[in-house]
Design a protein around this motif. Structure first.
Motif, PDB file in Angstrom:
ATOM      1  N   ASP A   1       0.816   9.234  12.357  1.00 24.57           N
ATOM      2  CA  ASP A   1       2.145   8.609  12.347  1.00 24.57           C
ATOM      3  C   ASP A   1       2.970   9.302  11.269  1.00 24.57           C
ATOM      4  O   ASP A   1       2.615   9.249  10.081  1.00 24.57           O
ATOM      5  CB  ASP A   1       2.017   7.105  12.062  1.00 24.57           C
ATOM      6  CG  ASP A   1       3.322   6.373  12.306  1.00 24.57           C
ATOM      7  OD1 ASP A   1       3.383   5.531  13.206  1.00 24.57           O
ATOM      8  OD2 ASP A   1       4.305   6.669  11.581  1.00 24.57           O
TER       9      ASP A   1
ATOM     10  N   THR B   1       5.755   8.625   9.834  1.00 23.00           N
ATOM     11  CA  THR B   1       6.332   7.831   8.737  1.00 23.00           C
ATOM     12  C   THR B   1       5.280   7.535   7.674  1.00 23.00           C
ATOM     13  O   THR B   1       5.622   7.190   6.544  1.00 23.00           O
ATOM     14  CB  THR B   1       6.952   6.510   9.249  1.00 23.00           C
ATOM     15  OG1 THR B   1       5.905   5.680   9.773  1.00 23.00           O
ATOM     16  CG2 THR B   1       7.997   6.755  10.313  1.00 23.00           C
ATOM     17  N   VAL B   2       4.032   7.667   8.033  1.00 21.19           N
ATOM     18  CA  VAL B   2       2.943   7.548   7.057  1.00 21.19           C
ATOM     19  C   VAL B   2       2.605   8.923   6.491  1.00 21.19           C
ATOM     20  O   VAL B   2       2.539   9.117   5.273  1.00 21.19           O
ATOM     21  CB  VAL B   2       1.695   6.924   7.720  1.00 21.19           C
ATOM     22  CG1 VAL B   2       0.511   6.951   6.773  1.00 21.19           C
ATOM     23  CG2 VAL B   2       1.993   5.508   8.192  1.00 21.19           C
TER      24      VAL B   2
ATOM     25  N   PHE C   1      10.967   2.446   7.830  1.00 14.75           N
ATOM     26  CA  PHE C   1      10.351   1.401   7.027  1.00 14.75           C
ATOM     27  C   PHE C   1      10.300   0.128   7.841  1.00 14.75           C
ATOM     28  O   PHE C   1      11.298  -0.227   8.473  1.00 14.75           O
ATOM     29  CB  PHE C   1      11.141   1.136   5.734  1.00 14.75           C
ATOM     30  CG  PHE C   1      10.548   0.006   4.931  1.00 14.75           C
ATOM     31  CD1 PHE C   1       9.489   0.259   4.086  1.00 14.75           C
ATOM     32  CD2 PHE C   1      11.013  -1.302   5.065  1.00 14.75           C
ATOM     33  CE1 PHE C   1       8.899  -0.781   3.374  1.00 14.75           C
ATOM     34  CE2 PHE C   1      10.421  -2.341   4.361  1.00 14.75           C
ATOM     35  CZ  PHE C   1       9.370  -2.086   3.511  1.00 14.75           C
ATOM     36  N   PRO C   2       9.206  -0.632   7.821  1.00 13.84           N
ATOM     37  CA  PRO C   2       7.939  -0.258   7.224  1.00 13.84           C
ATOM     38  C   PRO C   2       7.310   0.908   7.979  1.00 13.84           C
ATOM     39  O   PRO C   2       7.613   1.106   9.157  1.00 13.84           O
ATOM     40  CB  PRO C   2       7.094  -1.524   7.381  1.00 13.84           C
ATOM     41  CG  PRO C   2       7.700  -2.282   8.503  1.00 13.84           C
ATOM     42  CD  PRO C   2       9.150  -1.951   8.484  1.00 13.84           C
ATOM     43  N   PRO C   3       6.449   1.684   7.315  1.00 15.48           N
ATOM     44  CA  PRO C   3       5.766   2.781   8.011  1.00 15.48           C
ATOM     45  C   PRO C   3       4.991   2.233   9.212  1.00 15.48           C
ATOM     46  O   PRO C   3       4.511   1.092   9.169  1.00 15.48           O
ATOM     47  CB  PRO C   3       4.817   3.341   6.949  1.00 15.48           C
ATOM     48  CG  PRO C   3       4.780   2.351   5.838  1.00 15.48           C
ATOM     49  CD  PRO C   3       6.036   1.555   5.916  1.00 15.48           C
ATOM     50  N   GLY C   4       4.865   3.041  10.255  1.00 12.57           N
ATOM     51  CA  GLY C   4       4.193   2.594  11.470  1.00 12.57           C
ATOM     52  C   GLY C   4       5.167   1.867  12.382  1.00 12.57           C
ATOM     53  O   GLY C   4       6.381   2.067  12.302  1.00 12.57           O
ATOM     54  N   VAL C   5       4.615   1.025  13.217  1.00 13.20           N
ATOM     55  CA  VAL C   5       5.412   0.364  14.247  1.00 13.20           C
ATOM     56  C   VAL C   5       5.733  -1.089  13.907  1.00 13.20           C
ATOM     57  O   VAL C   5       6.850  -1.555  14.112  1.00 13.20           O
ATOM     58  CB  VAL C   5       4.648   0.430  15.605  1.00 13.20           C
ATOM     59  CG1 VAL C   5       5.276  -0.488  16.641  1.00 13.20           C
ATOM     60  CG2 VAL C   5       4.599   1.874  16.114  1.00 13.20           C
ATOM     61  N   LEU C   6       4.775  -1.809  13.392  1.00 15.14           N
ATOM     62  CA  LEU C   6       4.921  -3.266  13.253  1.00 15.14           C
ATOM     63  C   LEU C   6       5.649  -3.691  11.984  1.00 15.14           C
ATOM     64  O   LEU C   6       5.441  -3.117  10.907  1.00 15.14           O
ATOM     65  CB  LEU C   6       3.537  -3.935  13.274  1.00 15.14           C
ATOM     66  CG  LEU C   6       2.703  -3.759  14.543  1.00 15.14           C
ATOM     67  CD1 LEU C   6       1.359  -4.467  14.370  1.00 15.14           C
ATOM     68  CD2 LEU C   6       3.428  -4.300  15.770  1.00 15.14           C
TER      69      LEU C   6
END
Lengths: 324, 324, 324, 324, 324, 324
Positions: free
Chosen positions: A149, A151-152, A209-214
């Motif tokens: 991912d 964003t991570v 933000f937040p990193p990832g999807v959830l």
């Protein structure tokens, strides 16, 4: 495919051998924040980006390749700093000059004396660099962070560059050799550049933000648990709006034990400070899931799959393979 | 310096995702006999050869660079074999399809089911390759053998290529995908080529036995200690001339305990089987020491030191640095 | 089963304690090319050879057992080199003599001072050897190479002996103690002997090239990819016949990027240099498969299985178990 | 010196191959509580005991040697449990039978299917055991505990035997093969025997508590800090006399935070529960220091040093070397 | 849940920086017998005890928490011993004072000189402690022993405390700082206390020998195999009753090779020395199995499961969860 | 000092055992991005901050303590997911139910069958969690990043929280248990909170770019080297102003080989894109050096040193010790 260019990216030079500094410099050859770690981290991340985010793939491979080139600079410098050890070892039949030397005063004696602080150069590598850190611990694949991912991953990369930068900063205190300082200055500076490249790439992904999807559960996102007794520090990290968007603020839980019992282990905790409800968060989850999974799935060829075309005329790839 | 070419050295393709084979194939990505190990071993050895043996340096860097290119092929193949996992994970809000899938019958379900045999793809890497072996053990710098002597290093390389070859041979049994088999065949074959390159390079150094500089003590070189009871196997490895030069032969020590006591722990053991006396061996030691240390020392510049020239017009290097 | 003989295989002696050399010598006790690695490598390989190649099993176990005996010699020498440390540590109530000593001039002071270069002897092992290398990195099972094929394993063994030999050669430069040099000389020499044993054993297996069962793809076996720019070294490793059989020769690929594009990632590459066609290679594959798998399968008992007989009267084994 | 006896110490047999159990059994081959760990722990400890405590040296080497013999039993069993894999792999040209097999129903298919749970047997070891645990983590020298004091080392050994015993106990649940259960029963039982050997050896050293030389500070020896809230368990481990000598008892500190503040971080804490004053403890320290350091130092030869005599006629050793 | 109290459990102080001792003290911060190992071992064991043995759970968590508090004391001491390094490194633009210093005579120079023996403080941690041992090897989860059986785990704990104690004993020899010695004395003493806690807890479980559930096979429990030649030591560990119950005694197997052949690899060995028959042992196995499995199973809630209640009013737990 | 509170911070519950998910969840117990890594990273960083930045120390210790509390939640959940295994293993005399079970259909059988995917639970831990990741690799101290500079450490922390968050996000796909999902949701959310805490703390330090003290060399900060052939991606990471301040911009080096040769390995490269000269950068270096080293040095007590006061009434510390 890689191609090797005989010229180093930077004109690495040394004024004289210095095995002690060679040992310190190993930290950036085979250490946890060194050049191999950086090269491999971006290289491995690149595979995951190749399909859906080919622009980021190109960038990650460029920097991975530059880090490999830096690994070569560091290795070349260590080798030159160890010059003289291999020639001495090859004079194997001369029975004991090195031991005698260790109490001596001439430069050659001093050279070996210093080398004894890092015995692997003498008895294992024979004057070569080794893929260990400055303490002799072998490089580990666990140093590499790649989690599928961007964003991570890009945040892992910004942090990695920060650590690599500070290690080069520290290293400069331990050499007086102007040539070596020059090389360290170049390498340290490139970590700053890469930091900025990754920051810009991260900013180009929205939202990130937040990193990832959830989303987080709004009941818990804004809470700060004061886990210690006595006088406590307060600041934008646990009071007021802090880094949250307008209208949101931190919730400071002064006495977590009391709060935990009263909320039956958080089950009964209400939303405080956050600007959205759990339902709104869940709605965002669904939107982001759809967006991100569509980006990835739509970039995937149906059926078989071919990594490159010959020649590779565009960034897009991999493609469905032409069956032969 | 390295340069990245977007086209893979071999046209890697896959017919369909196969996470189970992806997990097996990790053995050649981040395993002890895999492509990163090979690339790093030759790369690290190259530094030590750069000065006195620039022809070998050029060869080691060529092959290191090709192994990096193979690492890329393996990583690309693993990524394509894992296609579908990342897209599924990005669909994060969809609450439990994967668990349901695991009892299902459709190809997508089967895909995830297989992936569970190697959980890092699912919960850590998000469908990326990782620098571990097929069991999840991280790659280690300790895999790399580089000991500052080409008669040793090239033998380490021949052995490394042999192991890499057999692992590719084994891997071919576990896939039916014709594209993947094609790629494995190419990679396996290149290990054979490199084996031959290293063999030729080793042969071009004379003498190359024993490895290193020093002769063995002729009292002990030709002895075979029979360390076990019962019926013992005899063959060219412990009787007759074996691999020794004409006139020499193995000495078989049938009862080592008795022999050890009788020779006061080998101190009183005579020369048997060997063709030269300890004095002759010692004389050879001195000659080889002089030869090898001269080769190395004479290639070393006086004073300061510069790895490359710009452009690098000849193989020789490093040079004394031009002070600025 | 193993039996311990109280006499060391070699009469290990030391003239006086020398903790600094003890630390260097750890490289051969718990290091990657040390005696435990050798012992375990041959021991593990032996299991795989037991059934189909009992003569090689006997040889591998003989040498594994000798290496264990060498491990004991190295450990004994390290222990004697550390003499004095344990006695000093046991004098625990004497509050601070060691710290004072470190600035002192007497031999005892010097002893401790030297020991501080390898702190584990003082604060962890209490004057014992430890299963680490000279830098304190613990021995790893990953050092052991055993791949279920003698044409591979024996090459791993030749390389392992080469590395062990050069480490002993290097170590001799760092001690003046004639007793210790004597022991190192014995141990170094035995590595040469084992090299020859393994060479002879490898030669006794025909064919042994390429290692394993499968031939390489003739399109790729003879190619040398010139992966670097500028002046390139040519030699028997990339031109002429090199190590190939008569009529065969290297194919030198001057510009790999161009070649890769032109051959669509090697898919369209013709056979150059090799003496046989892909079809001929495939035929050989089938023959070798039949030969090797028959050797192995025919040596396997049907049904149950018993490792030893009592007494073990022949080399052959394991046998079908007699049900009780 | 070691000697290899071709007969296994226990008549290891298997009824039929079972790769899944082979993988579990690796835990005792290359795992943290396995046979190599035990063998190496006692072997390394033996060096330190050799001089001052030759009776314990003899015992430690006996058991180290037996554990090596058990390692061989475990390796032999694993090899027999993997029978069939190597033969199948050697049939390398047969293009894809294994993949087909995996959906099949015949015993051979099932064999390979099971093996896929531990891929290293298939793609790395070729049907050999490997020095890893049941999860594929390589054996580590860090498993070995040897600290230069028998009152510590023997307790490490009792604990090591306890762990080895329980692992064999657990393993028995996972096989139905009566032959394998028989072997596991023997090996498990021997761990119990060794436990008792070490217990007896520890009891023969007096005093052996506290381990090492120094007494504890009586202000802190008998205190139990209640570091948790809520209902607390009381028992002989924190109330009454517990394991202390008559007249002594536990001091229960109900509220450590309060106590820490009141005693200025323990500086002002009085002696409670203990039967002796700090002064008496310090006197004991001096006596024990004298006793233990005398035992060790008096056993040390003056000047040079020789590990064995030829033949070794008594337990005592090492001796001063006879200069040649 | 944990709570941090700002006051250290012991009033850790240092008289002056001493980077060399800081490096030695790392052994108890991130080493194999250090405070983190202890804390994590008891913490992990506690989970397994929680259900069936809540009193032991409470004790294990108390001591785990105290060990975490000791880890903090050790880290605080190391940090104070390194004071000055970080401030010097922050003065980054001052180009080369440290190198000059290394030949100097003032305390600051000496400070840095000492630090060079452990380079990670200078170039990696910037004057912080690190989770490595005194040689730079990273802490490993493999140090933790937790095997799901208190009669095993508590013995692992007694051994762990013994090792931690001796390391603190050794460390005291290498500092003259009265403050540091005071802290080491406290920490060493607490290991003795914990030893006694674990001993008492072990004694409170009956029977606790053999560890685990199963008896040994009486044919093999009492046998001592004399695995070495020459003069052998006899004592309560291999003759007479030793640690066995009245009427039982050791069986000494003088010549194991002969015995192994005569008993067909132990298959035909009779019971000697042991007080019970195989049948009696098997009966005990069944009783113990019933007892222990009942203890564990009866403590397990049916259906769902909840670790804590709010507030936790009794030791018993976990409970069946109240569905919300 | 730490204190243990018996209530979990979150009310962890499970609906039924699920060993397969327990194995996946290990990733957050003993994996590289798990709770122990987080706890130890902030804990170790806190030591370095204690003196000069006590407000950040308080924050780091609060979060370290919360992460320890999360480690407990994860361990409790794993233990409940493994319920049933220990009880089954304790029934040791029941000879082979587990093997029979593996072909069965009842829930208990399924339980064990699943557990076989992670054998350490069965044969090593006896149903306990273990400090390994989901693949069985032990936790390593090398996971912890602490480099003695908050502008670096906080970035390492933001990245660590990002990785921990995504792993919890991935994990949620692999369980259907609503209780477990609830717990995972809480833990994932807390990583987001901590991300924000660290972001706010980083923002409160000015300047915080570049990380550390030294500026980069303006000749190299703004350069992007295009290290690959073919079509290249352009974006804010390599063209225009990107993340730089107004008036600055990226310098795109299209053909690095040509540029390297022309600049003699960068020695002759001019400043392009950057807004300041090397001299200005050097002036900033001196200012930042003075500022940061003053902050650190002024917070350091003269002479001796005491970590806590009793009671600790303010944040400031450590103090000069009161000599007793």
């Amino acid at each position: 495919m890689f191609h090797h260019v005989k010229e180093l990216q930077f004109n690495a030079r040394v004024s004289h051998p210095d095995p002690r500094f060679a040992a310190l410099l190993l930290e950036q050859f085979g250490g946890g924040n060194g050049e191999l770690k950086a090269a491999m981290q971006y290289f491995v991340q690149a595979f995951g980006a190749r399909q859906a985010y080919p622009e980021k793939y190109d960038m990650l491979m460029d920097i991975a390749t530059e880090e490999l080139s830096h690994l070569e600079i560091v290795g070349a410098t260590i080798t030159m700093l160890l010059d003289g050890i291999n020639g001495e070892l090859k004079n194997a039949a001369e029975s004991n000059p090195i031991m005698k030397m260790m109490d001596g005063k001439t430069p050659k004696e001093e050279l070996i004396h210093q080398a004894l602080m890092n015995p692997q150069f003498l008895v294992l590598s024979g004057g070569n660099p080794q893929l260990t850190d400055s303490q002799g611990t072998p490089w580990s694949g666990a140093y590499v962070n790649a989690n599928g991912d961007l964003t991570v991953d890009l945040r892992s990369d910004i942090a990695a560059e920060s650590r690599a930068k500070i290690v080069y900063e520290y290293l400069q205190k331990f050499t007086d050799d102007p040539y070596v300082k020059e090389t360290l200055g170049f390498l340290m500076t490139r970590e700053i550049s890469h930091f900025q490249v990754f920051q810009a790439a991260l900013d180009s992904i929205q939202p990130n933000f937040p990193p990832g999807v959830l989303q987080g559960d709004p009941r818990f996102t804004h809470a700060y648990f004061n886990m210690s007794n006595g006088t406590d520090a307060r600041g934008p990290w646990n009071q007021g709006q802090g880094p949250w968007t307008t209208g949101e603020q931190w919730e400071y839980i002064e006495d977590p034990l009391k709060q935990v019992v009263e909320t039956r282990g958080e089950l009964d905790k209400p939303v405080v400070g956050a600007g959205k409800s759990p339902e709104a968060a869940h709605k965002l989850d669904k939107e982001m899931s759809r967006k991100r999974s569509t980006e990835v799935k739509s970039a995937m060829p149906k059926g078989d799959n071919q990594w490159s075309t010959y020649p590779q005329e565009s960034l897009q790839s991999p493609k469905s393979a032409e069956r032969s």
